[in-house]
Write a protein that holds these residues in place. Structure first.
Motif, short mmCIF file in Angstrom:
data_model
loop_
_atom_site.label_atom_id
_atom_site.label_comp_id
_atom_site.label_asym_id
_atom_site.label_seq_id
_atom_site.Cartn_x
_atom_site.Cartn_y
_atom_site.Cartn_z
N ASP A 141 0.90 -1.30 -0.05
CA ASP A 141 0.10 0.17 -0.15
C ASP A 141 0.92 1.34 0.02
O ASP A 141 1.56 1.61 1.11
N ARG A 150 0.26 4.08 0.32
CA ARG A 150 -0.15 5.22 1.38
C ARG A 150 0.62 4.87 2.64
O ARG A 150 0.32 5.69 3.52
N ALA A 158 -9.51 7.75 4.25
CA ALA A 158 -9.66 6.82 3.17
C ALA A 158 -8.76 5.44 3.50
O ALA A 158 -9.13 4.44 3.01
N VAL A 159 -7.63 5.60 3.89
CA VAL A 159 -6.80 4.62 4.28
C VAL A 159 -7.57 3.48 5.24
O VAL A 159 -7.66 2.40 5.17
N ALA A 206 -10.77 3.39 5.85
CA ALA A 206 -11.87 2.84 5.19
C ALA A 206 -11.52 1.64 4.53
O ALA A 206 -12.51 0.75 4.35
N ASP A 207 -10.59 1.79 3.68
CA ASP A 207 -10.19 0.51 2.77
C ASP A 207 -9.79 -0.50 3.47
O ASP A 207 -10.05 -1.54 3.20
N TRP A 208 -8.96 -0.09 4.47
CA TRP A 208 -8.43 -1.44 5.43
C TRP A 208 -9.56 -1.99 6.07
O TRP A 208 -9.74 -3.22 6.35
N THR A 209 -10.59 -1.15 6.45
CA THR A 209 -11.68 -1.79 7.46
C THR A 209 -12.47 -2.63 6.29
O THR A 209 -13.04 -3.82 6.64
N ALA A 210 -12.66 -2.08 5.15
CA ALA A 210 -13.50 -3.12 4.25
C ALA A 210 -12.71 -4.40 3.93
O ALA A 210 -13.42 -5.59 3.94
N ALA A 211 -11.36 -4.31 3.95
CA ALA A 211 -10.69 -5.52 3.72
C ALA A 211 -10.78 -6.38 4.78
O ALA A 211 -11.03 -7.71 4.71
#
Length: 258
Positions: A21, A23, A58-59, A61-66
């Motif tokens: 990642d 980011r 945003a980071v 949120a993306d990691w939470t979705a994963a």
């Protein structure tokens, strides 16, 4: 229930994802795994340092979705510290996964349990233990509310307040013995001379006599610990605190003894 191998595999997968990642500029293992104290019940604890300019929300949120889509998360909560967000996940396997998402300036060791995997760690202030004076203050505040709850016949509320009073005593004792004081983490390292008397603070029933007994024991324990912090304050507290535990024998405040 998760296995050690499953936990290790998940941690490795998360670290690999962090490396990929752009980011994320740094990562560290934290908690018991960083100090060699990991056992079969330990969590996965990781800290990620975000790249300059990365959108933290945003980071996360993306990691939470994963975590939900790939790793079986069923719930999560946030514990902020400064600008760092610690997102704590509960997995269906009962494994807890804690991931700290730190801005670049806050990525560093706040405790000895920090093992850098990649990137650069900054010098950041270590997490401070609770202040002893504040614990003493919260102790006598819980005592006041324990007393009023007992006198009002509110057994469940009295139980809650007595438990809170004992928690302050435990934290004070941990500070006194150089043990971790947050969340009772050091309590099992206390000597029996400290913990054995605290058994008397455990409330097994909500009748008046049981509550008063536990309250009196907890109050004396608070005074004993307060004496290590500020003997003069402990002496000033002794009179009113002991008067509260005598309320059942002398009559409730605002009432004439019968």
């Amino acid at each position: 229930m998760f296995t050690r191998n499953e936990r290790s595999a998940l941690r490795d997968a998360l670290v690999a994802a962090a490396r990929a990642d752009h980011r994320i500029d740094g990562a560290a293992v934290t908690g018991s795994a960083a100090s060699g104290a990991e056992d079969g019940w330990s969590d996965v604890d990781l800290a990620f340092g975000l790249a300059e300019g990365a959108d933290q929300a945003a980071v996360i949120a993306d990691w939470t979705a994963a975590m939900y889509e790939r790793h079986g998360a069923v719930a999560h909560l946030d514990v902020p510290r400064g600008a760092t967000i610690y997102r704590v996940f509960l997995l269906a396997s009962t494994l807890q996964v804690d991931i700290a998402f730190a801005p670049a300036a806050e990525f560093g060791a706040i405790a000895p349990t920090f093992r850098l995997l990649f990137g650069t760690a900054r010098d950041v202030p270590v997490a401070a233990p609770p202040e002893a004076a504040g614990l003493v203050g919260m102790g006598w505040l819980y005592a006041l509310h324990a007393r009023s709850s007992i006198e009002r016949g509110r057994g469940w509320q009295a139980l809650y307040m007595i438990n809170g009073l004992r928690d302050q005593v435990v934290a004070l004792a941990c500070l006194q013995h150089d043990l971790p004081a947050w969340q009772g983490r050091g309590v099992d390292g206390l000597p029996a001379a400290v913990t054995q008397p605290l058994l008397g603070t455990l409330v097994g029933a909500l009748d008046d006599a049981t509550l008063r007994r536990a309250f009196a024991v907890a109050t004396e324990a608070l005074l004993a610990e307060a004496a290590h912090v500020d003997p003069a304050l402990a002496e000033r507290l002794a009179g009113p605190l002991r008067a509260m535990t005598d309320a059942g024998r002398s009559g409730a405040a605002g009432q004439e003894p019968q």
